[in-house]
Scaffold this active site. Sequence first.
Site, PDB file in Angstrom:
ATOM      1  CG  HIS A  12      -0.576  -8.602   1.258  1.00  0.00           C
ATOM      2  ND1 HIS A  12      -0.312  -7.307   0.886  1.00  0.00           N
ATOM      3  CD2 HIS A  12      -1.921  -8.742   1.148  1.00  0.00           C
ATOM      4  CE1 HIS A  12      -1.432  -6.689   0.560  1.00  0.00           C
ATOM      5  NE2 HIS A  12      -2.424  -7.547   0.699  1.00  0.00           N
ATOM      6  CE1 TYR A  24      -2.946  -3.113   0.423  1.00  0.00           C
ATOM      7  CE2 TYR A  24      -3.481  -2.417   2.645  1.00  0.00           C
ATOM      8  CZ  TYR A  24      -3.645  -3.291   1.604  1.00  0.00           C
ATOM      9  OH  TYR A  24      -4.506  -4.360   1.738  1.00  0.00           O
TER      10      TYR A  24
END
Length: 265
Positions: free
Chosen positions: A117, A57
């Site tokens: 992730h 991100y």
Amino acid sequence: MEYFKLSNGFLVPKIGMGTNTFGKKDNDFHGEITGDTKELLSSYQNGYRLIDTAIMYRNEAVIGKSIKESKIGRESIIVTSKISARSPFIDSEETIRNYLDQSIEHIGEYVDIYLIHHPSADMETNLNLWRVLESYYDKGLFKVIGVSNFDEEQLKYLMDHARIKPMMNQIESNPNRFNHELIKYSLMHHCLPVAWGPLDPVPNKDVLTNIGSKYHKTWAQVLLRYQIQRGVAVIPKSHNAIRQKENIDIFDFNLTDEDIRKIEG
């Protein structure tokens, strides 16, 4: 706020805030990082204490900045971050550790929850990355370690081979793909399922709206309540302070068995 207790005793808020577009120009995932913390600060004001980010991100430092600006105190904000089991993040153990150290530096002192992730297709690659996460957990730099986007086979492999079992599995769960079986498997193995994207896509808004009318709740509040009522934490995302406040206001009603049948139908 209500909490789920993890297998190691750590308490996790049942609802958190997704941030993959926070602190970015035009609220665009790929946008330039602006460092703007207003949506994060409004989420703290609205009662959120679980904040979800990731290396991908690019905004971990924005999260850290917001915590300092909030004056709430680092220990009061639970931050989740993530590293993918893919290049370039795992090119060497030194590379992995550099990324993890950077996460800690950006967020501040430690990271409460750290997840893999995205899994590699290679089980041993996932396990090797997991072992590095275990070492950071041993040092207290991570309070919780877990996975994200793992299917049952990938999760089982870690369960069978890891020294420390995954404590959390963050997966997509919404009316388009509730992921019932994976959630059931995770719960059975004391691994908290966490729903990302819990409000999108939603093809059955009319059903949810009708249910919500009984409780004076929105369709979104009904859907989030459904998830936490079945033992799933949720991380909706909103840049709008009013929506943030609505989404967290889900602890004063209970869905009936009939409501749940309609939602799952």
